[in-house]
Design an enzyme around this catalytic site. Structure first.
Site, PDB file in Angstrom:
ATOM      1  CE1 TYR A 259     -12.671  -7.456   2.203  1.00 47.82           C
ATOM      2  CE2 TYR A 259     -11.011  -9.050   1.496  1.00 47.82           C
ATOM      3  CZ  TYR A 259     -11.389  -7.977   2.287  1.00 47.82           C
ATOM      4  OH  TYR A 259     -10.496  -7.419   3.149  1.00 47.82           O
TER       5      TYR A 259
ATOM      6  NE  ARG B 218     -10.352   7.071  -3.819  1.00 49.37           N
ATOM      7  CZ  ARG B 218     -11.646   7.336  -3.825  1.00 49.37           C
ATOM      8  NH1 ARG B 218     -12.141   8.211  -4.678  1.00 49.37           N
ATOM      9  NH2 ARG B 218     -12.467   6.734  -2.980  1.00 49.37           N
TER      10      ARG B 218
ATOM     11  CG  ASP C 263      -8.908  -3.362  -4.171  1.00 47.33           C
ATOM     12  OD1 ASP C 263      -8.190  -2.835  -3.302  1.00 47.33           O
ATOM     13  OD2 ASP C 263      -9.842  -4.147  -3.890  1.00 47.33           O
TER      14      ASP C 263
ATOM     15  NE  ARG D  23      -4.378  -1.157   0.190  1.00 45.53           N
ATOM     16  CZ  ARG D  23      -5.445  -0.909   0.953  1.00 45.53           C
ATOM     17  NH1 ARG D  23      -5.492   0.145   1.712  1.00 45.53           N
ATOM     18  NH2 ARG D  23      -6.453  -1.737   0.911  1.00 45.53           N
TER      19      ARG D  23
ATOM     20  NE  ARG E  24      -7.730   5.697   1.997  1.00 48.94           N
ATOM     21  CZ  ARG E  24      -8.652   4.821   2.383  1.00 48.94           C
ATOM     22  NH1 ARG E  24      -9.916   5.084   2.217  1.00 48.94           N
ATOM     23  NH2 ARG E  24      -8.307   3.689   2.946  1.00 48.94           N
TER      24      ARG E  24
HETATM   25  O1  CP3 Z   1       0.001   0.441  -3.202  1.00 45.62           O
HETATM   26  C1  CP3 Z   1      -0.424  -0.713  -3.309  1.00 45.62           C
HETATM   27  O2  CP3 Z   1      -0.183  -1.599  -2.467  1.00 45.62           O
HETATM   28  C2  CP3 Z   1      -1.163  -1.127  -4.580  1.00 45.62           C
HETATM   29  C3  CP3 Z   1      -2.582  -1.054  -4.564  1.00 45.62           C
HETATM   30  C4  CP3 Z   1      -3.437  -1.951  -3.685  1.00 45.62           C
HETATM   31  C5  CP3 Z   1      -4.673  -1.512  -3.163  1.00 45.62           C
HETATM   32  N1  CP3 Z   1      -5.283  -2.563  -2.542  1.00 45.62           N
HETATM   33  C6  CP3 Z   1      -5.202  -0.151  -3.310  1.00 45.62           C
HETATM   34  C7  CP3 Z   1      -6.347   0.291  -2.483  1.00 45.62           C
HETATM   35  C8  CP3 Z   1      -3.272  -3.279  -3.316  1.00 45.62           C
HETATM   36  C9  CP3 Z   1      -2.102  -4.224  -3.556  1.00 45.62           C
HETATM   37  C10 CP3 Z   1      -4.460  -3.654  -2.605  1.00 45.62           C
HETATM   38  C11 CP3 Z   1      -4.697  -5.025  -2.079  1.00 45.62           C
HETATM   39  C12 CP3 Z   1      -5.900  -5.278  -1.282  1.00 45.62           C
HETATM   40  N2  CP3 Z   1      -7.155  -4.764  -1.444  1.00 45.62           N
HETATM   41  C13 CP3 Z   1      -5.954  -6.232  -0.238  1.00 45.62           C
HETATM   42  C14 CP3 Z   1      -4.822  -7.135   0.206  1.00 45.62           C
HETATM   43  C15 CP3 Z   1      -3.826  -6.417   1.042  1.00 45.62           C
HETATM   44  C16 CP3 Z   1      -4.343  -5.928   2.358  1.00 45.62           C
HETATM   45  O3  CP3 Z   1      -4.361  -4.705   2.544  1.00 45.62           O
HETATM   46  O4  CP3 Z   1      -4.716  -6.773   3.195  1.00 45.62           O
HETATM   47  C17 CP3 Z   1      -7.265  -6.225   0.274  1.00 45.62           C
HETATM   48  C18 CP3 Z   1      -7.802  -7.062   1.411  1.00 45.62           C
HETATM   49  C19 CP3 Z   1      -8.030  -5.310  -0.515  1.00 45.62           C
HETATM   50  C20 CP3 Z   1      -9.472  -5.016  -0.419  1.00 45.62           C
HETATM   51  C21 CP3 Z   1      -9.750  -3.600  -0.102  1.00 45.62           C
HETATM   52  N3  CP3 Z   1      -9.517  -2.549  -0.959  1.00 45.62           N
HETATM   53  C22 CP3 Z   1     -10.277  -3.069   1.097  1.00 45.62           C
HETATM   54  C23 CP3 Z   1     -10.658  -3.889   2.310  1.00 45.62           C
HETATM   55  C24 CP3 Z   1     -10.350  -1.694   0.930  1.00 45.62           C
HETATM   56  C25 CP3 Z   1     -10.968  -0.708   1.889  1.00 45.62           C
HETATM   57  C26 CP3 Z   1     -10.068  -0.376   3.008  1.00 45.62           C
HETATM   58  C27 CP3 Z   1      -9.481   0.970   2.795  1.00 45.62           C
HETATM   59  O5  CP3 Z   1      -8.278   1.124   3.048  1.00 45.62           O
HETATM   60  O6  CP3 Z   1     -10.236   1.866   2.403  1.00 45.62           O
HETATM   61  C28 CP3 Z   1      -9.844  -1.369  -0.354  1.00 45.62           C
HETATM   62  C29 CP3 Z   1      -9.700  -0.030  -0.967  1.00 45.62           C
HETATM   63  C30 CP3 Z   1      -8.339   0.371  -1.439  1.00 45.62           C
HETATM   64  N4  CP3 Z   1      -7.483  -0.412  -2.157  1.00 45.62           N
HETATM   65  C31 CP3 Z   1      -7.736   1.656  -1.284  1.00 45.62           C
HETATM   66  C32 CP3 Z   1      -6.498   1.609  -1.934  1.00 45.62           C
HETATM   67  C33 CP3 Z   1      -5.501   2.732  -2.094  1.00 45.62           C
HETATM   68  C34 CP3 Z   1      -8.379   2.860  -0.597  1.00 45.62           C
HETATM   69  C35 CP3 Z   1      -9.495   3.368  -1.433  1.00 45.62           C
HETATM   70  C36 CP3 Z   1      -9.524   4.868  -1.638  1.00 45.62           C
HETATM   71  O7  CP3 Z   1      -8.547   5.491  -2.077  1.00 45.62           O
HETATM   72  O8  CP3 Z   1     -10.605   5.403  -1.392  1.00 45.62           O
END
Ligand code: CP3
Length: 353
Positions: A155, A42, A79, A29, A33
């Protein structure tokens, strides 16, 4: 011929078991944000899914952390839930609540899913990979990724995040045949998705199994290890030699069995893995991890000590510095800068020890 001169990327060297004067680093990540420049893009994209499916913007946010901190690898911005979305499951990211999906809870519900439009929906992701590769600094590598079937299924079945995994366990334990169909579909879609990422320019792949630790041993072997092994094998058949990182978060004492069965080149370690255990695992595979993201949030001496401990314990073997989970949203960007500096200065620091 691949020689050291032809392959100047330290991250890829480390995944193949080589060591260097300092370990390569990237952060799960690393785009997101906590970075003001991410929040700007974004906002321009509208929804999070629009950002994932707009190659120019997704490529831009993929590269943002490297411009600031010079990580040794970029991770594709996307994602793990784009796969269920591309299989036809309704998906929305609700501000402050996370992802929401129309749940798939029974064999009958599986009929709502189809692989027919997979690459049509995911096409923009492959285009993002191409755009990033064209702009990546030559010593940095590009990581493609997908969620592992078990975590993606949690999920899909829960309809979002979950605390006790009641619905998905009811499906997996109560109707293993039906749940196996879902996992098989995910193995197939994930294999194709990763293969296309590699064809577009991804140089290594990571499988995120965030909720692997929710399962007891027999179910872990069946729903985490087996499907991961199947994906790794199928992807390697098409792309021999592609480095694979597995991240079975929470695997505990099953980390080693996972590494062996899944056949990954590197093992992403969560924060609970001790440094002793990490050293033991490092004798078999490259290890990646496992700084507590909360320390990056806190910064200062606590961060320095933990970074130093990891570099000292793991830096002499095949190691990729990373966190044990993703960067937290409230992390001050300058703490990430301080971390990058500590890693870069490690060859000097080590001499002085
Ligand atoms: O920088 C990176 O790592 C690359 C991008 C990336 C994202 N999600 C962007 C993202 C990667 C590799 C992921 C993987 C991901 N997504 C996982 C596995 C890793 C982990 O964190 O456990 C999981 C479980 C998800 C599912 C997911 N996506 C959730 C549960 C959420 C909501 C939680 C949150 O932080 O808001 C997301 C959204 C998400 N994925 C965001 C980002 C940058 C935030 C969304 C936003 O910008 O509004």
């Amino acid at each position: 011929m691949t020689s050291f001169a032809a392959q100047p990327k330290p991250f890829l060297h480390a995944l193949k078991g080589d060591t260097a004067d300092r370990p390569p680093f990237w952060l799960m990540r690393q785009a997101g944000r906590y970075l003001p420049e991410y929040r700007k893009v974004r906002a321009r994209a509208g929804s999070f899914l629009d950002l994932c499916y707009t190659p120019k913007l997704a490529a831009e946010v993929t590269l943002q952390p490297l411009r600031r901190y010079g990580m040794d690898a970029a991770i594709l911005f996307s994602d793990i839930l784009v796969v269920p979305h591309a299989l036809g499951q309704e998906l929305a990211y609700v501000e402050g609540e996370g992802p929401k999906l129309a749940p798939i809870r029974t064999s009958a519900d599986l009929k709502r899913l189809t692989t027919g439009r997979l690459h049509e929906v995911l096409g923009p992701v492959y285009e993002t990979v191409r755009l990033v590769r064209a702009e990546l600094p030559e010593e940095a590598a590009l990581i493609g990724f997908a969620g592992a079937p078990w975590t993606v299924a949690t999920y899909m079945v829960e309809g979002g995040g979950s605390k006790d995994f009641g619905h998905v366990k009811r499906f997996a334990y109560g109707d293993p045949g039906g749940f196996g169909e879902l996992i098989r579909l995910l193995v197939e879609a994930t294999t194709d998705y990763l293969s296309r990422q590699i064809e577009a320019g991804a140089e290594a792949i990571q499988l995120f199994d965030t909720w692997a630790g929710a399962l007891p041993e027999d179910a872990f072997r069946r729903w985490v290890m087996e499907p991961t092994r199947a994906i790794v094998e199928a992807v390697r058949k098409k792309h021999p030699g592609i480095p694979v990182i597995g991240f079975p978060r929470g695997a505990g004492s099953l980390y080693e069995a996972y590494a062996e069965t899944a056949g990954v080149d590197a093992l992403g370690l969560d924060t609970a893995v001790t440094l002793d255990e990490a050293q033991r695992l490092q004798k078999r595979v490259t290890v990646q991890g496992n700084l507590d993201p909360a320390l990056l949030l806190v910064g200062g001496e606590a961060l320095e000590r933990a970074v130093h401990d990891r570099l000292a314990a793991l830096g002499a073997g095949p190691y990729v510095f990373n966190l044990g989970h993703g960067v937290m949203q409230a992390t001050p960007p300058e703490h990430v800068g301080a971390l990058a500096e500590m890693i870069r200065r490690w060859p000097e620091t080590r001499k002085g020890l």
